[in-house]
Design a protein around this motif. Sequence first.
Motif, PDB file in Angstrom:
ATOM      1  N   TYR A  90       0.850  -1.271  -0.015  1.00  0.00           N
ATOM      2  CA  TYR A  90      -0.025   0.028   0.162  1.00  0.00           C
ATOM      3  C   TYR A  90       0.741   1.246   0.057  1.00  0.00           C
ATOM      4  N   VAL A  91       1.744   1.356   0.794  1.00  0.00           N
ATOM      5  CA  VAL A  91       2.620   2.240   0.843  1.00  0.00           C
ATOM      6  C   VAL A  91       3.424   2.489  -0.687  1.00  0.00           C
ATOM      7  N   GLY A  92       3.826   1.467  -1.353  1.00  0.00           N
ATOM      8  CA  GLY A  92       4.461   1.630  -2.442  1.00  0.00           C
ATOM      9  C   GLY A  92       3.630   2.211  -3.728  1.00  0.00           C
ATOM     10  N   VAL A  93       2.160   1.533  -3.585  1.00  0.00           N
ATOM     11  CA  VAL A  93       1.245   2.404  -4.407  1.00  0.00           C
ATOM     12  C   VAL A  93       0.971   3.516  -4.085  1.00  0.00           C
ATOM     13  N   ASP A  94       1.221   4.150  -3.125  1.00  0.00           N
ATOM     14  CA  ASP A  94       0.977   5.523  -2.634  1.00  0.00           C
ATOM     15  C   ASP A  94       2.100   6.326  -3.087  1.00  0.00           C
ATOM     16  N   ILE A  95       3.393   5.868  -3.070  1.00  0.00           N
ATOM     17  CA  ILE A  95       4.490   6.613  -3.591  1.00  0.00           C
ATOM     18  C   ILE A  95       4.332   6.830  -5.270  1.00  0.00           C
ATOM     19  N   ILE A  96       4.083   5.630  -5.815  1.00  0.00           N
ATOM     20  CA  ILE A  96       3.893   5.575  -7.211  1.00  0.00           C
ATOM     21  C   ILE A  96       2.814   6.646  -7.828  1.00  0.00           C
ATOM     22  N   HIS A  97       1.791   6.588  -6.874  1.00  0.00           N
ATOM     23  CA  HIS A  97       0.752   7.512  -7.314  1.00  0.00           C
ATOM     24  C   HIS A  97       0.986   9.067  -7.369  1.00  0.00           C
ATOM     25  N   GLY A  98       1.903   9.272  -6.104  1.00  0.00           N
ATOM     26  CA  GLY A  98       2.012  10.836  -5.443  1.00  0.00           C
ATOM     27  C   GLY A  98       0.848  11.046  -4.572  1.00  0.00           C
ATOM     28  N   TYR A  99       0.108  10.429  -3.977  1.00  0.00           N
ATOM     29  CA  TYR A  99      -0.886  10.700  -3.067  1.00  0.00           C
ATOM     30  C   TYR A  99      -1.359   9.454  -2.403  1.00  0.00           C
ATOM     31  N   PRO A 100      -1.935   9.834  -1.158  1.00  0.00           N
ATOM     32  CA  PRO A 100      -2.555   8.550  -0.455  1.00  0.00           C
ATOM     33  C   PRO A 100      -3.639   8.113  -0.894  1.00  0.00           C
ATOM     34  N   TRP A 101      -3.965   6.665  -0.818  1.00  0.00           N
ATOM     35  CA  TRP A 101      -4.998   6.092  -1.271  1.00  0.00           C
ATOM     36  C   TRP A 101      -6.002   6.041  -0.189  1.00  0.00           C
ATOM     37  N   GLU A 102      -7.424   6.587  -0.542  1.00  0.00           N
ATOM     38  CA  GLU A 102      -8.419   6.382   0.575  1.00  0.00           C
ATOM     39  C   GLU A 102      -9.156   4.969   0.341  1.00  0.00           C
ATOM     40  N   GLY A 103      -9.799   4.712   1.532  1.00  0.00           N
ATOM     41  CA  GLY A 103     -10.456   3.401   1.556  1.00  0.00           C
ATOM     42  C   GLY A 103      -9.685   2.269   1.631  1.00  0.00           C
ATOM     43  N   VAL A 104      -8.435   2.376   2.449  1.00  0.00           N
ATOM     44  CA  VAL A 104      -7.805   1.061   2.601  1.00  0.00           C
ATOM     45  C   VAL A 104      -8.456   0.145   3.579  1.00  0.00           C
ATOM     46  N   PRO A 105      -8.556  -0.984   3.284  1.00  0.00           N
ATOM     47  CA  PRO A 105      -9.082  -1.941   4.344  1.00  0.00           C
ATOM     48  C   PRO A 105      -8.280  -2.110   5.374  1.00  0.00           C
ATOM     49  N   ASP A 106      -9.003  -2.416   6.567  1.00  0.00           N
ATOM     50  CA  ASP A 106      -8.542  -2.844   7.761  1.00  0.00           C
ATOM     51  C   ASP A 106      -7.908  -4.445   7.693  1.00  0.00           C
TER      52      ASP A 106
END
Length: 485
Positions: free
Chosen positions: A135-151
Amino acid sequence: MIVADAQGWAAEWSGSLTAILLGGAIISLACRRLLPRGSAWVGFVFFLSAAGAIAFVRFLTLTTTPTQHVAWLCVFLCLFWSLVTAAATARRRHIADATAVARLDFISLSRLAAMLFGVVTAIIQSVVLVMRMIYVGVDIIHGYPWEGVPDYGFGPMGLWSLALLFLSCAIGLLSTGARRLATVQLWTAVLLTLWACLLYPPFQANASGAFERTSGTLLLLASLSMVLTGAVLVEGWFANHRRTDSESSKASRRETPGFTASCGVLAIVIIVLTCYHLLVPVRTMWGGFRGSTLSVFVSGAVAAGGSFLLLDRSWSDNLADASLGLASLSLCGLAMLAVPSLPTSLAERYPMMFNAMIVGLTLATGLWAWFSCVRPAQLDDGEPGTTAVRLIPHAQRFAFLSAALALVAGALMTYWPRMPSIAGMDHSLGRITAGLAAHLFLVLVMLWCSRRLRSITFHLLTVMAVVSTAGFIIIRMAPFASRLG
Protein backbone atom coordinates in the motif's frame (compact mmCIF):
# COMPACT_ATOMS: atom_id res chain seq x y z
CA MET A 1 -30.15 -12.98 22.03
CA ILE A 2 -28.33 -15.77 20.22
CA VAL A 3 -25.01 -13.88 20.40
CA ALA A 4 -25.48 -13.20 24.12
CA ASP A 5 -26.29 -16.86 24.77
CA ALA A 6 -23.19 -17.93 22.80
CA GLN A 7 -20.98 -15.55 24.76
CA GLY A 8 -22.46 -16.77 28.05
CA TRP A 9 -21.93 -20.38 27.02
CA ALA A 10 -18.32 -19.69 26.05
CA ALA A 11 -17.66 -17.90 29.35
CA GLU A 12 -19.22 -20.76 31.29
CA TRP A 13 -17.35 -23.57 29.59
CA SER A 14 -13.97 -21.82 29.14
CA GLY A 15 -13.24 -22.02 32.87
CA SER A 16 -14.15 -25.69 33.05
CA LEU A 17 -12.11 -26.51 29.95
CA THR A 18 -9.13 -24.62 31.33
CA ALA A 19 -9.35 -26.58 34.58
CA ILE A 20 -9.53 -29.87 32.64
CA LEU A 21 -6.46 -28.98 30.58
CA LEU A 22 -4.51 -27.94 33.67
CA GLY A 23 -5.48 -31.25 35.25
CA GLY A 24 -4.16 -33.06 32.18
CA ALA A 25 -0.87 -31.16 32.49
CA ILE A 26 -0.57 -32.10 36.16
CA ILE A 27 -1.34 -35.77 35.43
CA SER A 28 1.27 -35.83 32.63
CA LEU A 29 3.84 -34.35 34.99
CA ALA A 30 2.99 -36.82 37.74
CA CYS A 31 3.19 -39.83 35.40
CA ARG A 32 6.46 -38.89 33.76
CA ARG A 33 8.22 -41.95 35.27
CA LEU A 34 5.48 -44.35 34.19
CA LEU A 35 5.07 -43.25 30.57
CA PRO A 36 7.70 -43.76 27.84
CA ARG A 37 10.50 -41.21 27.88
CA GLY A 38 9.38 -37.94 26.39
CA SER A 39 5.66 -38.78 26.12
CA ALA A 40 4.83 -37.22 29.47
CA TRP A 41 6.64 -34.03 28.59
CA VAL A 42 4.82 -33.82 25.24
CA GLY A 43 1.49 -34.07 27.03
CA PHE A 44 2.57 -31.53 29.65
CA VAL A 45 3.61 -28.98 27.02
CA PHE A 46 0.46 -29.56 24.96
CA PHE A 47 -2.04 -29.32 27.83
CA LEU A 48 -0.34 -26.30 29.39
CA SER A 49 -0.22 -24.44 26.05
CA ALA A 50 -3.87 -25.20 25.34
CA ALA A 51 -4.88 -24.02 28.82
CA GLY A 52 -2.92 -20.81 28.35
CA ALA A 53 -4.59 -20.23 24.96
CA ILE A 54 -8.09 -20.61 26.38
CA ALA A 55 -7.29 -18.35 29.32
CA PHE A 56 -5.88 -15.76 26.92
CA VAL A 57 -9.02 -15.78 24.79
CA ARG A 58 -11.26 -15.65 27.87
CA PHE A 59 -9.67 -12.84 29.86
CA LEU A 60 -7.90 -10.62 27.29
CA THR A 61 -10.02 -8.62 24.86
CA LEU A 62 -8.25 -6.89 21.95
CA THR A 63 -9.85 -4.41 19.57
CA THR A 64 -7.98 -5.70 16.53
CA THR A 65 -8.49 -8.20 13.74
CA PRO A 66 -8.65 -11.96 14.45
CA THR A 67 -5.23 -12.48 12.89
CA GLN A 68 -3.72 -10.10 15.44
CA HIS A 69 -5.49 -12.05 18.21
CA VAL A 70 -3.72 -15.17 17.01
CA ALA A 71 -0.41 -13.32 16.80
CA TRP A 72 -0.78 -12.03 20.36
CA LEU A 73 -1.71 -15.47 21.64
CA CYS A 74 1.27 -17.14 19.98
CA VAL A 75 3.76 -14.48 21.06
CA PHE A 76 2.65 -14.79 24.70
CA LEU A 77 3.07 -18.56 24.54
CA CYS A 78 6.46 -18.07 22.84
CA LEU A 79 7.59 -15.76 25.63
CA PHE A 80 6.31 -18.16 28.30
CA TRP A 81 8.13 -21.19 26.90
CA SER A 82 11.27 -19.13 26.32
CA LEU A 83 11.30 -18.22 30.00
CA VAL A 84 10.66 -21.85 30.95
CA THR A 85 13.52 -22.97 28.71
CA ALA A 86 15.87 -20.38 30.24
CA ALA A 87 14.94 -21.47 33.78
CA ALA A 88 15.31 -25.18 32.98
CA THR A 89 18.64 -24.59 31.26
CA ALA A 90 19.97 -22.64 34.26
CA ARG A 91 18.80 -25.44 36.58
CA ARG A 92 20.48 -28.09 34.45
CA ARG A 93 23.76 -26.20 34.55
CA HIS A 94 23.78 -26.08 38.34
CA ILE A 95 22.35 -29.53 39.11
CA ALA A 96 23.76 -32.76 37.68
CA ASP A 97 21.98 -35.88 38.90
CA ALA A 98 20.23 -38.97 37.58
CA THR A 99 17.32 -36.99 36.06
CA ALA A 100 19.51 -35.00 33.72
CA VAL A 101 18.27 -36.91 30.67
CA ALA A 102 14.62 -36.24 31.53
CA ARG A 103 15.30 -32.56 32.02
CA LEU A 104 17.10 -32.51 28.69
CA ASP A 105 13.97 -33.88 26.98
CA PHE A 106 11.81 -31.22 28.63
CA ILE A 107 14.21 -28.46 27.62
CA SER A 108 14.17 -29.63 24.01
CA LEU A 109 10.36 -29.75 23.93
CA SER A 110 9.93 -26.35 25.57
CA ARG A 111 12.45 -24.88 23.15
CA LEU A 112 10.54 -26.44 20.24
CA ALA A 113 7.25 -25.04 21.53
CA ALA A 114 8.75 -21.55 21.82
CA MET A 115 10.10 -21.81 18.29
CA LEU A 116 6.78 -22.99 16.80
CA PHE A 117 4.72 -20.25 18.46
CA GLY A 118 7.32 -17.64 17.51
CA VAL A 119 7.27 -18.77 13.87
CA VAL A 120 3.48 -18.44 13.72
CA THR A 121 3.69 -14.89 15.08
CA ALA A 122 6.47 -13.97 12.65
CA ILE A 123 4.53 -15.35 9.66
CA ILE A 124 1.34 -13.46 10.55
CA GLN A 125 3.10 -10.16 11.15
CA SER A 126 5.26 -10.59 8.04
CA VAL A 127 2.17 -11.02 5.85
CA VAL A 128 0.56 -7.93 7.39
CA LEU A 129 3.80 -5.98 6.95
CA VAL A 130 4.10 -6.98 3.29
CA MET A 131 0.54 -5.75 2.71
CA ARG A 132 1.44 -2.43 4.33
CA MET A 133 4.55 -2.15 2.15
CA ILE A 134 2.45 -2.74 -0.96
CA TYR A 135 0.00 0.00 0.00
CA VAL A 136 2.85 2.42 0.78
CA GLY A 137 4.52 1.58 -2.55
CA VAL A 138 1.27 2.25 -4.41
CA ASP A 139 0.93 5.61 -2.64
CA ILE A 140 4.50 6.57 -3.54
CA ILE A 141 3.97 5.67 -7.20
CA HIS A 142 0.68 7.57 -7.42
CA GLY A 143 1.95 10.59 -5.48
CA TYR A 144 -1.00 10.81 -3.10
CA PRO A 145 -2.49 8.63 -0.34
CA TRP A 146 -5.11 6.11 -1.35
CA GLU A 147 -8.35 6.43 0.55
CA GLY A 148 -10.41 3.41 1.49
CA VAL A 149 -7.62 1.06 2.62
CA PRO A 150 -9.22 -1.95 4.34
CA ASP A 151 -8.41 -2.91 7.90
CA TYR A 152 -5.87 -5.73 7.60
CA GLY A 153 -4.43 -5.63 11.11
CA PHE A 154 -1.67 -3.06 10.73
CA GLY A 155 -1.46 -0.65 13.64
CA PRO A 156 0.53 0.40 16.70
CA MET A 157 -0.54 -2.72 18.63
CA GLY A 158 1.58 -4.84 16.29
CA LEU A 159 4.69 -3.19 17.70
CA TRP A 160 4.05 -4.80 21.08
CA SER A 161 3.75 -8.30 19.67
CA LEU A 162 6.96 -7.87 17.69
CA ALA A 163 8.68 -6.41 20.77
CA LEU A 164 7.65 -9.48 22.78
CA LEU A 165 8.93 -11.69 19.96
CA PHE A 166 12.24 -9.80 20.03
CA LEU A 167 12.41 -10.29 23.80
CA SER A 168 11.71 -14.01 23.42
CA CYS A 169 14.52 -14.37 20.87
CA ALA A 170 16.87 -12.49 23.17
CA ILE A 171 16.03 -14.79 26.07
CA GLY A 172 16.58 -17.85 23.89
CA LEU A 173 19.88 -16.50 22.59
CA LEU A 174 21.24 -15.71 26.06
CA SER A 175 20.02 -18.95 27.66
CA THR A 176 20.96 -21.46 24.96
CA GLY A 177 23.87 -19.67 23.26
CA ALA A 178 22.75 -21.02 19.85
CA ARG A 179 24.48 -18.91 17.20
CA ARG A 180 21.69 -19.33 14.68
CA LEU A 181 19.40 -17.35 16.97
CA ALA A 182 21.55 -14.28 16.27
CA THR A 183 20.26 -14.33 12.68
CA VAL A 184 16.70 -14.75 13.92
CA GLN A 185 17.25 -11.82 16.27
CA LEU A 186 18.49 -9.69 13.37
CA TRP A 187 15.41 -10.33 11.26
CA THR A 188 13.13 -9.77 14.24
CA ALA A 189 14.77 -6.38 14.73
CA VAL A 190 14.27 -5.65 11.01
CA LEU A 191 10.56 -6.53 11.24
CA LEU A 192 10.18 -4.32 14.30
CA THR A 193 11.96 -1.44 12.57
CA LEU A 194 9.91 -1.75 9.38
CA TRP A 195 6.66 -1.86 11.35
CA ALA A 196 7.56 1.22 13.41
CA CYS A 197 8.70 3.30 10.42
CA LEU A 198 5.76 2.35 8.20
CA LEU A 199 3.33 3.59 10.84
CA TYR A 200 4.35 7.05 9.65
CA PRO A 201 2.25 7.94 6.55
CA PRO A 202 4.25 8.54 3.34
CA PHE A 203 2.21 11.67 2.50
CA GLN A 204 0.65 14.49 4.45
CA ALA A 205 -1.35 17.58 3.51
CA ASN A 206 0.46 20.91 3.69
CA ALA A 207 -1.01 24.36 4.42
CA SER A 208 -2.27 24.80 0.85
CA GLY A 209 -4.10 21.46 0.89
CA ALA A 210 -1.70 19.67 -1.48
CA PHE A 211 0.02 16.43 -0.56
CA GLU A 212 3.77 16.35 0.07
CA ARG A 213 6.14 13.52 0.93
CA THR A 214 7.02 12.93 4.55
CA SER A 215 10.25 11.69 6.10
CA GLY A 216 8.89 8.20 6.78
CA THR A 217 11.01 6.43 4.19
CA LEU A 218 14.03 8.53 5.21
CA LEU A 219 13.53 7.41 8.80
CA LEU A 220 13.34 3.82 7.54
CA LEU A 221 16.69 4.22 5.75
CA ALA A 222 18.42 5.61 8.83
CA SER A 223 16.88 2.97 11.11
CA LEU A 224 17.87 0.02 8.91
CA SER A 225 21.43 1.36 8.68
CA MET A 226 21.66 1.51 12.45
CA VAL A 227 20.15 -1.98 12.77
CA LEU A 228 22.72 -3.40 10.33
CA THR A 229 25.73 -1.79 11.98
CA GLY A 230 24.44 -2.48 15.49
CA ALA A 231 23.85 -6.15 14.69
CA VAL A 232 27.39 -6.46 13.28
CA LEU A 233 28.88 -4.86 16.41
CA VAL A 234 26.84 -7.02 18.79
CA GLU A 235 27.60 -10.21 16.87
CA GLY A 236 31.29 -9.32 16.88
CA TRP A 237 31.20 -8.73 20.64
CA PHE A 238 29.58 -12.12 21.21
CA ALA A 239 32.10 -13.76 18.87
CA ASN A 240 35.02 -12.24 20.78
CA HIS A 241 33.42 -13.24 24.08
CA ARG A 242 33.04 -16.84 22.91
CA ARG A 243 36.59 -16.83 21.60
CA THR A 244 37.87 -15.67 24.98
CA ASP A 245 35.87 -18.20 26.99
CA SER A 246 36.31 -21.16 24.65
CA GLU A 247 39.18 -23.53 25.13
CA SER A 248 39.13 -24.52 21.47
CA SER A 249 39.94 -21.61 19.19
CA LYS A 250 38.97 -23.65 16.15
CA ALA A 251 35.40 -24.01 17.37
CA SER A 252 35.17 -20.33 18.25
CA ARG A 253 35.95 -19.23 14.70
CA ARG A 254 32.82 -20.81 13.25
CA GLU A 255 30.54 -18.33 11.53
CA THR A 256 27.02 -17.57 12.66
CA PRO A 257 24.71 -19.50 10.30
CA GLY A 258 23.01 -17.18 7.85
CA PHE A 259 24.18 -13.96 9.51
CA THR A 260 26.50 -12.78 6.73
CA ALA A 261 23.97 -13.55 3.99
CA SER A 262 21.26 -11.74 5.96
CA CYS A 263 23.44 -8.67 6.33
CA GLY A 264 24.09 -8.76 2.59
CA VAL A 265 20.36 -8.79 1.84
CA LEU A 266 19.81 -5.94 4.30
CA ALA A 267 22.63 -3.96 2.69
CA ILE A 268 20.96 -4.35 -0.72
CA VAL A 269 17.70 -3.01 0.72
CA ILE A 270 19.61 -0.02 2.12
CA ILE A 271 21.16 0.56 -1.32
CA VAL A 272 17.68 0.69 -2.91
CA LEU A 273 16.44 3.15 -0.27
CA THR A 274 19.60 5.27 -0.67
CA CYS A 275 19.16 5.47 -4.44
CA TYR A 276 15.52 6.45 -4.00
CA HIS A 277 16.33 9.30 -1.63
CA LEU A 278 19.19 10.53 -3.78
CA LEU A 279 16.90 10.72 -6.82
CA VAL A 280 13.72 11.83 -5.02
CA PRO A 281 14.67 14.53 -2.50
CA VAL A 282 12.50 14.90 0.59
CA ARG A 283 12.36 18.19 2.44
CA THR A 284 12.73 17.62 6.18
CA MET A 285 11.37 19.88 8.91
CA TRP A 286 14.76 20.48 10.54
CA GLY A 287 17.07 20.93 7.56
CA GLY A 288 15.14 21.11 4.31
CA PHE A 289 16.66 19.30 1.34
CA ARG A 290 20.14 19.45 2.83
CA GLY A 291 18.93 17.76 5.98
CA SER A 292 17.56 14.91 3.88
CA THR A 293 20.82 14.63 1.92
CA LEU A 294 22.86 14.67 5.13
CA SER A 295 20.73 11.85 6.52
CA VAL A 296 21.26 9.82 3.35
CA PHE A 297 25.02 10.38 3.46
CA VAL A 298 25.33 9.43 7.14
CA SER A 299 23.10 6.36 6.73
CA GLY A 300 25.07 5.11 3.73
CA ALA A 301 28.40 5.69 5.48
CA VAL A 302 27.25 3.93 8.66
CA ALA A 303 25.91 0.93 6.73
CA ALA A 304 29.10 0.75 4.62
CA GLY A 305 31.25 0.85 7.77
CA GLY A 306 29.29 -1.99 9.36
CA SER A 307 29.47 -4.05 6.17
CA PHE A 308 33.24 -3.61 5.86
CA LEU A 309 33.63 -4.55 9.53
CA LEU A 310 31.70 -7.76 8.95
CA LEU A 311 33.74 -8.50 5.82
CA ASP A 312 36.89 -8.47 7.92
CA ARG A 313 35.45 -11.29 10.07
CA SER A 314 33.44 -13.25 7.50
CA TRP A 315 34.16 -12.86 3.79
CA SER A 316 31.33 -12.86 1.27
CA ASP A 317 31.50 -11.78 -2.37
CA ASN A 318 27.94 -10.48 -2.36
CA LEU A 319 28.50 -8.50 0.83
CA ALA A 320 31.71 -7.06 -0.65
CA ASP A 321 29.79 -5.73 -3.66
CA ALA A 322 27.08 -4.31 -1.41
CA SER A 323 29.69 -2.63 0.82
CA LEU A 324 31.39 -0.94 -2.11
CA GLY A 325 28.01 0.13 -3.48
CA LEU A 326 27.06 1.71 -0.15
CA ALA A 327 30.42 3.51 0.04
CA SER A 328 30.00 4.85 -3.50
CA LEU A 329 26.49 6.11 -2.80
CA SER A 330 27.62 7.73 0.44
CA LEU A 331 30.26 9.68 -1.52
CA CYS A 332 27.52 10.69 -3.93
CA GLY A 333 25.43 11.95 -1.01
CA LEU A 334 28.44 13.83 0.36
CA ALA A 335 28.84 15.68 -2.93
CA MET A 336 25.12 16.50 -3.03
CA LEU A 337 25.46 18.42 0.23
CA ALA A 338 26.87 21.24 -1.89
CA VAL A 339 23.55 21.64 -3.73
CA PRO A 340 21.79 24.76 -2.37
CA SER A 341 18.38 24.51 -0.73
CA LEU A 342 16.94 26.97 -3.25
CA PRO A 343 15.34 26.78 -5.74
CA THR A 344 12.81 24.20 -4.54
CA SER A 345 11.40 23.44 -7.99
CA LEU A 346 12.58 19.98 -9.05
CA ALA A 347 12.85 21.11 -12.69
CA GLU A 348 15.59 23.51 -11.58
CA ARG A 349 17.08 21.33 -8.84
CA TYR A 350 17.63 18.17 -10.86
CA PRO A 351 20.45 19.58 -13.04
CA MET A 352 22.24 20.65 -9.85
CA MET A 353 21.70 17.20 -8.37
CA PHE A 354 23.04 15.52 -11.54
CA ASN A 355 26.06 17.79 -11.35
CA ALA A 356 26.73 16.75 -7.74
CA MET A 357 26.21 13.08 -8.63
CA ILE A 358 28.87 13.36 -11.32
CA VAL A 359 31.35 14.72 -8.78
CA GLY A 360 30.50 12.09 -6.15
CA LEU A 361 30.63 9.15 -8.54
CA THR A 362 33.85 10.46 -10.05
CA LEU A 363 35.37 10.55 -6.57
CA ALA A 364 34.25 6.94 -6.06
CA THR A 365 35.79 5.98 -9.42
CA GLY A 366 39.13 7.51 -8.51
CA LEU A 367 39.08 5.97 -5.03
CA TRP A 368 38.42 2.41 -6.22
CA ALA A 369 40.93 2.72 -9.06
CA TRP A 370 43.57 3.99 -6.62
CA PHE A 371 42.77 1.12 -4.23
CA SER A 372 43.14 -1.41 -7.05
CA CYS A 373 46.57 -0.04 -7.96
CA VAL A 374 48.04 0.75 -4.54
CA ARG A 375 47.00 -2.23 -2.41
CA PRO A 376 48.96 -4.91 -4.35
CA ALA A 377 52.15 -2.86 -4.00
CA GLN A 378 51.62 -2.54 -0.26
CA LEU A 379 50.79 -6.20 0.24
CA ASP A 380 53.55 -7.93 -1.70
CA ASP A 381 54.86 -9.44 1.49
CA GLY A 382 51.48 -9.92 3.12
CA GLU A 383 49.08 -12.80 3.20
CA PRO A 384 47.28 -13.46 -0.08
CA GLY A 385 43.99 -14.15 1.70
CA THR A 386 43.57 -10.80 3.45
CA THR A 387 40.37 -8.81 3.08
CA ALA A 388 42.15 -5.97 1.28
CA VAL A 389 43.50 -8.30 -1.42
CA ARG A 390 40.11 -9.95 -1.88
CA LEU A 391 38.50 -6.55 -2.36
CA ILE A 392 40.75 -5.62 -5.32
CA PRO A 393 38.72 -7.29 -8.14
CA HIS A 394 35.50 -5.93 -6.64
CA ALA A 395 37.04 -2.45 -6.46
CA GLN A 396 38.02 -2.64 -10.12
CA ARG A 397 34.45 -3.53 -11.10
CA PHE A 398 33.02 -0.72 -9.01
CA ALA A 399 35.47 1.76 -10.50
CA PHE A 400 33.96 0.94 -13.89
CA LEU A 401 30.39 0.96 -12.52
CA SER A 402 30.85 4.34 -10.81
CA ALA A 403 32.31 5.82 -13.98
CA ALA A 404 29.42 4.47 -16.06
CA LEU A 405 26.87 5.92 -13.61
CA ALA A 406 28.68 9.27 -13.70
CA LEU A 407 28.35 9.27 -17.49
CA VAL A 408 24.64 8.47 -17.21
CA ALA A 409 24.18 11.40 -14.83
CA GLY A 410 26.16 13.59 -17.23
CA ALA A 411 24.01 12.54 -20.17
CA LEU A 412 20.83 13.30 -18.21
CA MET A 413 22.14 16.72 -17.21
CA THR A 414 23.19 17.43 -20.79
CA TYR A 415 19.82 16.52 -22.31
CA TRP A 416 17.70 17.92 -19.47
CA PRO A 417 16.79 21.29 -21.12
CA ARG A 418 15.68 19.48 -24.31
CA MET A 419 13.06 17.36 -22.57
CA PRO A 420 9.53 18.41 -23.64
CA SER A 421 8.22 18.59 -20.06
CA ILE A 422 11.04 20.87 -18.82
CA ALA A 423 10.50 24.62 -19.19
CA GLY A 424 13.82 25.88 -17.80
CA MET A 425 16.80 26.24 -20.13
CA ASP A 426 19.47 25.81 -17.42
CA HIS A 427 21.80 28.16 -19.29
CA SER A 428 22.90 30.62 -16.61
CA LEU A 429 26.59 31.40 -16.28
CA GLY A 430 26.87 29.72 -12.89
CA ARG A 431 25.17 26.52 -14.07
CA ILE A 432 27.29 26.30 -17.22
CA THR A 433 30.45 26.82 -15.17
CA ALA A 434 29.52 24.21 -12.59
CA GLY A 435 28.44 21.64 -15.21
CA LEU A 436 31.55 22.15 -17.30
CA ALA A 437 33.76 21.84 -14.21
CA ALA A 438 32.09 18.56 -13.22
CA HIS A 439 32.53 17.16 -16.75
CA LEU A 440 36.18 18.23 -16.91
CA PHE A 441 36.77 16.60 -13.51
CA LEU A 442 35.24 13.39 -14.86
CA VAL A 443 37.43 13.50 -17.97
CA LEU A 444 40.54 14.09 -15.86
CA VAL A 445 39.80 11.13 -13.57
CA MET A 446 38.99 8.93 -16.57
CA LEU A 447 42.35 9.79 -18.14
CA TRP A 448 44.14 8.94 -14.91
CA CYS A 449 42.26 5.63 -14.55
CA SER A 450 43.01 4.73 -18.18
CA ARG A 451 46.69 5.33 -17.60
CA ARG A 452 46.89 3.40 -14.33
CA LEU A 453 44.57 0.46 -15.04
CA ARG A 454 45.45 0.12 -18.76
CA SER A 455 42.00 -1.17 -19.63
CA ILE A 456 40.23 -0.68 -22.96
CA THR A 457 36.95 -0.10 -21.15
CA PHE A 458 38.29 2.98 -19.40
CA HIS A 459 39.64 4.29 -22.69
CA LEU A 460 36.13 4.00 -24.14
CA LEU A 461 34.66 5.66 -21.04
CA THR A 462 37.13 8.53 -21.45
CA VAL A 463 36.00 9.08 -25.03
CA MET A 464 32.37 9.02 -23.94
CA ALA A 465 33.13 11.55 -21.17
CA VAL A 466 34.67 13.90 -23.77
CA VAL A 467 31.59 13.50 -25.99
CA SER A 468 29.29 14.23 -23.02
CA THR A 469 31.30 17.37 -22.21
CA ALA A 470 31.04 18.59 -25.80
CA GLY A 471 27.32 17.84 -25.87
CA PHE A 472 26.78 19.79 -22.66
CA ILE A 473 28.47 22.87 -24.13
CA ILE A 474 26.68 22.63 -27.50
CA ILE A 475 23.19 22.23 -26.01
CA ARG A 476 23.74 25.12 -23.60
CA MET A 477 25.03 27.32 -26.46
CA ALA A 478 22.14 26.46 -28.83
CA PRO A 479 19.75 29.18 -27.52
CA PHE A 480 22.40 31.80 -28.27
CA ALA A 481 23.20 30.57 -31.82
CA SER A 482 21.14 33.27 -33.57
CA ARG A 483 22.78 36.02 -31.55
CA LEU A 484 26.28 34.72 -32.20
CA GLY A 485 25.59 34.45 -35.95
